[in-house]
Enzyme design. Structure first.
Site, short mmCIF file in Angstrom:
data_model
loop_
_atom_site.label_atom_id
_atom_site.label_comp_id
_atom_site.label_asym_id
_atom_site.label_seq_id
_atom_site.Cartn_x
_atom_site.Cartn_y
_atom_site.Cartn_z
N LYS A 72 0.84 -1.21 0.00
CA LYS A 72 0.00 0.00 0.00
C LYS A 72 0.87 1.25 0.00
O LYS A 72 0.67 2.17 -0.80
CB LYS A 72 -0.93 0.04 1.23
CG LYS A 72 -1.87 -1.16 1.33
CD LYS A 72 -2.77 -1.07 2.54
CE LYS A 72 -2.05 -1.11 3.88
NZ LYS A 72 -1.38 -2.39 4.18
N ARG A 97 -10.02 0.93 8.15
CA ARG A 97 -9.47 -0.37 8.48
C ARG A 97 -10.48 -1.25 9.21
O ARG A 97 -10.14 -2.35 9.60
CB ARG A 97 -8.29 -0.13 9.40
CG ARG A 97 -7.05 -0.85 8.98
CD ARG A 97 -6.01 -0.34 9.93
NE ARG A 97 -4.82 -1.07 9.93
CZ ARG A 97 -3.75 -0.75 9.23
NH1 ARG A 97 -3.78 0.25 8.38
NH2 ARG A 97 -2.66 -1.43 9.37
N ARG A 142 11.75 -5.78 5.26
CA ARG A 142 11.48 -4.34 5.07
C ARG A 142 12.34 -3.45 5.96
O ARG A 142 12.57 -3.72 7.12
CB ARG A 142 10.01 -4.05 5.35
CG ARG A 142 9.73 -2.54 5.34
CD ARG A 142 8.29 -2.23 5.28
NE ARG A 142 7.58 -2.72 6.43
CZ ARG A 142 6.26 -2.65 6.55
NH1 ARG A 142 5.55 -2.11 5.58
NH2 ARG A 142 5.66 -3.12 7.62
N ARG A 153 10.83 -1.67 11.38
CA ARG A 153 9.71 -1.31 12.24
C ARG A 153 9.59 -2.28 13.41
O ARG A 153 9.76 -3.48 13.24
CB ARG A 153 8.41 -1.30 11.42
CG ARG A 153 8.13 0.04 10.80
CD ARG A 153 7.02 0.02 9.79
NE ARG A 153 5.77 -0.61 10.23
CZ ARG A 153 4.67 -0.64 9.49
NH1 ARG A 153 4.66 -0.06 8.29
NH2 ARG A 153 3.59 -1.24 9.92
N ARG A 179 -0.92 -8.83 13.43
CA ARG A 179 -1.44 -7.86 12.45
C ARG A 179 -2.25 -8.56 11.36
O ARG A 179 -3.27 -8.03 10.90
CB ARG A 179 -0.27 -7.06 11.83
CG ARG A 179 0.28 -6.00 12.80
CD ARG A 179 1.67 -5.56 12.41
NE ARG A 179 1.73 -4.96 11.10
CZ ARG A 179 2.83 -4.90 10.35
NH1 ARG A 179 3.97 -5.40 10.81
NH2 ARG A 179 2.81 -4.32 9.18
P1 AP5 Z 1 4.85 -1.62 1.95
O1 AP5 Z 1 4.56 -0.75 0.79
O2 AP5 Z 1 5.55 -1.04 3.11
O3 AP5 Z 1 3.50 -2.39 2.41
P2 AP5 Z 1 2.20 -1.85 3.15
O4 AP5 Z 1 1.02 -2.48 2.49
O5 AP5 Z 1 2.24 -0.39 3.27
O6 AP5 Z 1 2.39 -2.59 4.55
P3 AP5 Z 1 2.29 -2.02 6.04
O7 AP5 Z 1 3.00 -3.02 6.91
O8 AP5 Z 1 2.69 -0.61 6.10
O9 AP5 Z 1 0.77 -2.16 6.29
P4 AP5 Z 1 0.09 -2.16 7.62
O10 AP5 Z 1 -1.29 -1.97 7.19
O11 AP5 Z 1 0.32 -3.35 8.48
O12 AP5 Z 1 0.83 -0.98 8.45
P5 AP5 Z 1 0.43 0.52 8.77
O13 AP5 Z 1 1.66 1.31 8.83
O14 AP5 Z 1 -0.67 0.95 7.89
O15 AP5 Z 1 5.67 -2.88 1.38
C1 AP5 Z 1 6.12 -3.91 2.25
C2 AP5 Z 1 7.52 -4.39 1.82
O16 AP5 Z 1 7.43 -5.01 0.55
C3 AP5 Z 1 8.57 -3.26 1.67
O17 AP5 Z 1 9.80 -3.76 2.09
C4 AP5 Z 1 8.59 -2.99 0.16
O18 AP5 Z 1 9.84 -2.50 -0.27
C5 AP5 Z 1 8.28 -4.36 -0.40
N1 AP5 Z 1 7.53 -4.32 -1.67
C6 AP5 Z 1 6.49 -3.50 -1.98
N2 AP5 Z 1 6.03 -3.78 -3.22
C7 AP5 Z 1 6.79 -4.81 -3.69
C8 AP5 Z 1 6.78 -5.55 -4.92
N3 AP5 Z 1 5.91 -5.28 -5.91
N4 AP5 Z 1 7.69 -6.54 -5.06
C9 AP5 Z 1 8.57 -6.82 -4.07
N5 AP5 Z 1 8.63 -6.16 -2.88
C10 AP5 Z 1 7.73 -5.16 -2.71
O19 AP5 Z 1 -0.16 0.37 10.24
C11 AP5 Z 1 0.68 0.06 11.32
C12 AP5 Z 1 -0.11 0.10 12.62
O20 AP5 Z 1 -0.64 1.43 12.82
C13 AP5 Z 1 -1.33 -0.81 12.69
O21 AP5 Z 1 -0.98 -2.11 13.09
C14 AP5 Z 1 -2.18 -0.06 13.73
O22 AP5 Z 1 -1.69 -0.29 15.04
C15 AP5 Z 1 -1.93 1.38 13.37
N6 AP5 Z 1 -2.90 1.88 12.39
C16 AP5 Z 1 -2.64 2.31 11.12
N7 AP5 Z 1 -3.77 2.67 10.49
C17 AP5 Z 1 -4.78 2.47 11.38
C18 AP5 Z 1 -6.19 2.64 11.32
N8 AP5 Z 1 -6.80 3.09 10.21
N9 AP5 Z 1 -6.90 2.34 12.42
C19 AP5 Z 1 -6.32 1.90 13.55
N10 AP5 Z 1 -4.99 1.69 13.67
C20 AP5 Z 1 -4.23 1.98 12.60
MG MG Z 2 2.44 0.97 4.87
#
Ligand code: AP5
Ligand code: MG
Ligand code: ZN
Length: 219
Positions: free
Chosen positions: A13, A88, A127, A160, A171
């Protein structure tokens, strides 16, 4: 244009939202990034979010929804936004719909980035992200030009705290229980576009842009 990027942890994402936002001139709002920035700065919001994030749990809706609705009022959102990691759960989706109605706006499209669980684990395990601008890298699949340094801003790269095997498991559980039902929610209103999230970063962004094309022409 208001777009939501939906997908499991590690689906790409953040990676794709950064690329597509630049291509389509949209603001990129990532709730996880906003929380991590608040933690880095040591603000009250950061203190509130930290304990939930460390456990892989969702930050309470009240805090999260207010943060996003405030952020959407910033001037850079006028041309449109990509919401990355929000909504979410159903409560957040409904609160967003209701707030947008009062602002005379609506969600145009929800891009569901689909990736197998095996690939998600591989991506999260390797990552590294930038402490300053949050740009994501991968140790083998998309490494930085200089190891440990962000290509975009020169910031320090770190892993992270919630990317440990144990927290990733939690997660993913939270994702399947609370977030995956949104696929149905947005399918029913005809807004969902499912995009294959495996393959190179460029290939995936081309698929996403073409899924959004109809919307771009209609504007
Ligand atoms: P990346 O682009 O970082 O993936 P992502 O989908 O953004 O994954 P996240 O881990 O950030 O999602 P998440 O939803 O768990 O975390 P968030 O920060 O939102 O890519 C991942 C890896 O793959 C990278 O190394 C990248 O280089 C690689 N990659 C990407 N594309 C590729 C490809 N095509 N081929 C190969 N490699 C590739 O949330 C974290 C925490 O925050 C949550 O657990 C929660 O506690 C809180 N939070 C966030 N939003 C909310 C909400 N709306 N409500 C409540 N709590 C929330
Ligand atoms: Mg992310
Ligand atoms: Zn950076």
């Amino acid at each position: 244009m208001y777009v939501v990027f939906l997908g499991a942890p590690g689906a790409g994402k953040g990676t794709q939202a950064a690329v597509v936002a630049k291509k389509l001139n949209l603001a990129h709002i990532a709730t996880g990034d906003l929380f991590r920035q608040a933690i880095e700065k040591g603000t009250a919001l950061g203190t509130q979010a930290k304990s939930y994030m460390e456990k892989g749990m969702l930050v309470p809706d009240k805090i999260t929804i207010q943060m996003v609705l405030d952020r959407l009022l910033a001037p850079d959102c006028v041309a449109g936004v990509i919401l990355d990691g929000f909504p979410r759960n159903l409560e957040q989706a409904k609160a967003l719909d209701e707030a947008l109605v009062t602002r005379n706006k609506t969600i145009d499209k929800v891009v569901y980035i689909k990736v197998s669980e095996q690939e998600l684990l591989k991506r999260l395990g390797g990552r590294w992200i930038c402490r300053s601008c949050q740009a994501p890298y991968h140790a083998t699949d998309s490494p930085p030009r200089v190891w440990g340094k962000c290509d975009k801003c020169g910031g320090e790269l770190y892993q992270r705290a919630d990317d440990t095997a144990e927290t990733v498991k939690k997660r993913l559980e939270v994702y399947f229980a609370q977030t995956a039902p949104l696929i149905d929610y947005y399918t029913k209103v005809g807004k969902l576009a499912e995009v294959e999230g495996e393959g190179g970063i460029e290939a995936v962004s081309t698929r996403i842009v073409s899924a959004l094309k109809g919307k771009l022409k209609a504007r």
